[in-house]
Design an enzyme around this catalytic site. Structure first.
Site, PDB file in Angstrom:
ATOM      1  N   ARG A  28      -8.222  -5.909  13.715  1.00  8.20           N
ATOM      2  CA  ARG A  28      -7.457  -5.055  14.599  1.00  8.20           C
ATOM      3  C   ARG A  28      -8.353  -3.879  14.926  1.00  8.20           C
ATOM      4  O   ARG A  28      -9.124  -3.395  14.085  1.00  8.20           O
ATOM      5  CB  ARG A  28      -6.183  -4.538  13.917  1.00  8.20           C
ATOM      6  CG  ARG A  28      -5.124  -5.572  13.795  1.00  8.20           C
ATOM      7  CD  ARG A  28      -4.644  -6.088  15.126  1.00  8.20           C
ATOM      8  NE  ARG A  28      -3.792  -5.127  15.835  1.00  8.20           N
ATOM      9  CZ  ARG A  28      -3.351  -5.325  17.067  1.00  8.20           C
ATOM     10  NH1 ARG A  28      -3.711  -6.402  17.741  1.00  8.20           N
ATOM     11  NH2 ARG A  28      -2.556  -4.443  17.636  1.00  8.20           N
TER      12      ARG A  28
ATOM     13  N   ARG B 276       9.325   5.708  -3.906  1.00  6.25           N
ATOM     14  CA  ARG B 276       9.587   6.599  -5.049  1.00  6.25           C
ATOM     15  C   ARG B 276      11.022   7.062  -5.059  1.00  6.25           C
ATOM     16  O   ARG B 276      11.548   7.438  -4.021  1.00  6.25           O
ATOM     17  CB  ARG B 276       8.722   7.849  -4.937  1.00  6.25           C
ATOM     18  CG  ARG B 276       7.294   7.586  -5.155  1.00  6.25           C
ATOM     19  CD  ARG B 276       6.600   8.909  -5.477  1.00  6.25           C
ATOM     20  NE  ARG B 276       5.191   8.708  -5.234  1.00  6.25           N
ATOM     21  CZ  ARG B 276       4.565   9.174  -4.175  1.00  6.25           C
ATOM     22  NH1 ARG B 276       5.199   9.897  -3.290  1.00  6.25           N
ATOM     23  NH2 ARG B 276       3.286   8.919  -4.031  1.00  6.25           N
TER      24      ARG B 276
ATOM     25  N   ARG C   8       0.568   6.598  16.093  1.00  2.00           N
ATOM     26  CA  ARG C   8       0.722   7.907  15.443  1.00  2.00           C
ATOM     27  C   ARG C   8      -0.080   8.971  16.171  1.00  2.00           C
ATOM     28  O   ARG C   8      -0.945   8.654  16.984  1.00  2.00           O
ATOM     29  CB  ARG C   8       0.297   7.838  13.970  1.00  2.00           C
ATOM     30  CG  ARG C   8      -1.087   7.272  13.743  1.00  2.00           C
ATOM     31  CD  ARG C   8      -1.370   7.069  12.244  1.00  2.00           C
ATOM     32  NE  ARG C   8      -2.673   6.452  12.037  1.00  2.00           N
ATOM     33  CZ  ARG C   8      -3.187   6.147  10.845  1.00  2.00           C
ATOM     34  NH1 ARG C   8      -2.500   6.401   9.748  1.00  2.00           N
ATOM     35  NH2 ARG C   8      -4.377   5.595  10.754  1.00  2.00           N
TER      36      ARG C   8
ATOM     37  N   GLU D  60      -3.143   7.654  18.546  1.00  2.00           N
ATOM     38  CA  GLU D  60      -3.790   6.425  18.082  1.00  2.00           C
ATOM     39  C   GLU D  60      -3.061   5.200  18.631  1.00  2.00           C
ATOM     40  O   GLU D  60      -1.858   5.053  18.442  1.00  2.00           O
ATOM     41  CB  GLU D  60      -3.789   6.399  16.547  1.00  2.00           C
ATOM     42  CG  GLU D  60      -4.424   5.155  15.967  1.00  2.00           C
ATOM     43  CD  GLU D  60      -4.580   5.218  14.445  1.00  2.00           C
ATOM     44  OE1 GLU D  60      -4.743   6.320  13.894  1.00  2.00           O
ATOM     45  OE2 GLU D  60      -4.514   4.145  13.821  1.00  2.00           O
TER      46      GLU D  60
ATOM     47  N   ARG E  56       0.832  -1.204   0.000  1.00  2.00           N
ATOM     48  CA  ARG E  56       0.000   0.000   0.000  1.00  2.00           C
ATOM     49  C   ARG E  56       0.868   1.257   0.000  1.00  2.00           C
ATOM     50  O   ARG E  56       0.424   2.313  -0.407  1.00  2.00           O
ATOM     51  CB  ARG E  56      -0.879   0.039   1.262  1.00  2.00           C
ATOM     52  CG  ARG E  56      -2.027  -0.931   1.259  1.00  2.00           C
ATOM     53  CD  ARG E  56      -2.680  -0.973   2.642  1.00  2.00           C
ATOM     54  NE  ARG E  56      -3.172   0.316   3.116  1.00  2.00           N
ATOM     55  CZ  ARG E  56      -4.353   0.817   2.843  1.00  2.00           C
ATOM     56  NH1 ARG E  56      -5.194   0.160   2.078  1.00  2.00           N
ATOM     57  NH2 ARG E  56      -4.730   1.977   3.337  1.00  2.00           N
TER      58      ARG E  56
HETATM   59  N1  UDP Z   1       3.696   1.279   7.556  1.00  3.42           N
HETATM   60  C1  UDP Z   1       4.924   1.278   8.180  1.00  3.42           C
HETATM   61  N2  UDP Z   1       5.412   2.433   8.678  1.00  3.42           N
HETATM   62  C2  UDP Z   1       4.760   3.588   8.608  1.00  3.42           C
HETATM   63  C3  UDP Z   1       3.502   3.605   7.952  1.00  3.42           C
HETATM   64  C4  UDP Z   1       2.996   2.438   7.443  1.00  3.42           C
HETATM   65  O1  UDP Z   1       5.544   0.237   8.283  1.00  3.42           O
HETATM   66  O2  UDP Z   1       5.259   4.598   9.110  1.00  3.42           O
HETATM   67  C5  UDP Z   1       3.174   0.012   7.040  1.00  3.42           C
HETATM   68  C6  UDP Z   1       2.320  -0.721   8.044  1.00  3.42           C
HETATM   69  O3  UDP Z   1       2.572  -2.086   7.909  1.00  3.42           O
HETATM   70  C7  UDP Z   1       0.920  -0.410   7.601  1.00  3.42           C
HETATM   71  C8  UDP Z   1       1.075  -0.359   6.088  1.00  3.42           C
HETATM   72  O4  UDP Z   1       2.355   0.204   5.898  1.00  3.42           O
HETATM   73  O5  UDP Z   1       0.019  -1.420   7.997  1.00  3.42           O
HETATM   74  C9  UDP Z   1       0.014   0.444   5.379  1.00  3.42           C
HETATM   75  O6  UDP Z   1       0.028   1.752   5.843  1.00  3.42           O
HETATM   76  P1  UDP Z   1      -1.135   2.768   5.556  1.00  3.42           P
HETATM   77  O7  UDP Z   1      -0.642   4.106   5.898  1.00  3.42           O
HETATM   78  O8  UDP Z   1      -1.676   2.493   4.206  1.00  3.42           O
HETATM   79  O9  UDP Z   1      -2.184   2.293   6.666  1.00  3.42           O
HETATM   80  P2  UDP Z   1      -3.600   2.918   7.047  1.00  3.42           P
HETATM   81  O10 UDP Z   1      -3.576   4.361   6.689  1.00  3.42           O
HETATM   82  O11 UDP Z   1      -4.617   2.121   6.304  1.00  3.42           O
HETATM   83  O12 UDP Z   1      -3.660   2.684   8.512  1.00  3.42           O
END
Ligand code: UDP
Length: 366
Positions: free
Chosen positions: A249, A176, A280, A302, A172
């Protein structure tokens, strides 16, 4: 003849879009929700003049022009681009992974240098075909970034070792080799002016909505009202968990209103180390160009938690075990007469908002 064509269970995005489309096709809809508010998990409420994302931050982004044009009928958007920051033990890194991140991590200046660094770390780890999130992450960005920016955050978020998580979760996140820290590779992106709740309220205009109604508690009498049911709640709950509970979760937020104009200077700061208990901090005003009451800000810490019955389910745990159980529930669902299962909980799917809207538009068009 029953009173309604559709009983729509859940006033979140899937339910609201389906109801709006059905209404425009001349159908009579009743939308119900267990909660005392509409908009599901995209719900926002106002505090200190700021739209607070109660169930976690939502940034609308899509490459689907039809979806963008559709939602734009119900709201205007702030031209918002998400640039997240990672705080690893006081070191600040740019997310998603881009040249700013690589420069801060290794001092590299060019895409070639960054690619060479990652390739060397991937080779040293001996990964050819990534089989899990850890291997996928290392093969995408190398071991240093995995250790500092991914491992701790992911294990806090999912409560499982990265080796036991599916690789697709990390895909996800874009990687880049440019100095571009826009989180999403999306043609269209923004935050609804006035909040998501107002956007969903606009979708539901002229449609009967009853809040604080638990469908499963009053199933028989509610079913009697409508020809068809659109169910957007948890699919396993619908069947009384008869095959066992699907895992989720959950997240929990500690909201604080502060008497200062800015707390962290960015909408989202991830704490990627293992020891900080929260994943976060969201500072809601920065989704809306700093709007709100002067000298005030609202932040949410969070915390990620394992879900247990009674908690709010947030993220489906799309591992093999849960995937197999979902398939069994899906087979039951397909045999259910006049009931359509939709949305993140109804389809046990880690949907983005635009995907959920696309799914509801398609379902309503059938
Ligand atoms: N992730 C990470 N470090 C970060 C942000 C995201 O390892 O600082 C990983 C983590 O495994 C997460 C995944 O990337 O589950 C997807 O992140 P995304 O931001 O898409 O999650 P959402 O916004 O759906 O909570």
């Amino acid at each position: 003849m029953k009173q309604y064509d559709y009983l729509i269970v859940g006033a979140g995005l899937y339910g609201a879009v389906f109801a709006e489309r059905a209404k425009s096709a001349g159908k009579k809809c009743l939308v119900i929700d267990r909660r005392d508010h509409i908009a599901g998990n995209v719900y926002t409420y106002e505090q200190a003049g700021i739209n607070v994302h109660k169930y976690g931050p939502h940034v609308f982004h899509t490459n689907d022009t039809e979806v963008w044009e559709y939602v734009s009928r119900f709201t205007k958007f702030y031209n918002f681009k998400l640039g997240t920051i990672a705080n690893y033990k006081g070191e600040i890194y740019s997310l998603p992974f881009n040249m700013y991140t690589f420069n801060r991590m290794w001092g590299v200046l060019t895409p070639e240098e960054a690619e060479a660094k990652i390739a060397a770390q991937r080779d040293a780890a001996g990964i050819t075909e990534p089989k899990n999130l850890e291997e996928q992450a290392i093969s995408l960005v190398g071991t240093d970034i995995y250790e500092k920016l991914i491992k701790g955050y992911t294990e806090k978020q999912w409560g499982r070792p990265c080796k036991e998580l599916p690789a697709f979760i990390i895909k996800r996140l874009p990687v880049r080799f440019t100095y571009d820290n826009n989180y999403f590779n999306a043609l269209y992106q923004g935050i609804p002016v006035g909040g998501y709740t107002q956007m969903v309220a606009n979708m539901l205009e002229g449609i009967e909505v009853r809040l604080g109604v638990d469908y499963l508690e009053h199933k028989a009498e509610l079913d009697a009202l409508a020809e068809k049911v659109v169910y957007t709640g948890p699919i396993d709950a619908y069947f009384g968990y008869r095959l066992g509970a699907l895992e989720y979760r959950s997240v929990r937020f500690e909201v604080e209103e502060l008497d200062k104009p800015s707390y962290q200077g960015n909408a989202i700061v991830n704490y990627t180390d293992r020891d900080t208990p929260y994943t976060r901090i969201i500072e809601h005003k920065w989704f809306e160009q700093g709007s709100g009451d002067a000298g005030k800000t609202v932040i949410s810490r969070e915390y990620s938690a394992e879900w247990k019955p009674g908690d709010e389910p947030y993220y489906p745990v799309n591992d093999e075990k849960n995937g197999a159980l979902y398939k069994q529930y899906k087979a039951l669902a397909e045999r259910e007469q006049n009931v359509l299962f939709g949305g993140r909980l109804g389809e046990y799917k880690y949907y983005d908002m635009d995907q959920v809207i696309r799914a509801a538009l398609d379902a309503a068009a059938q």
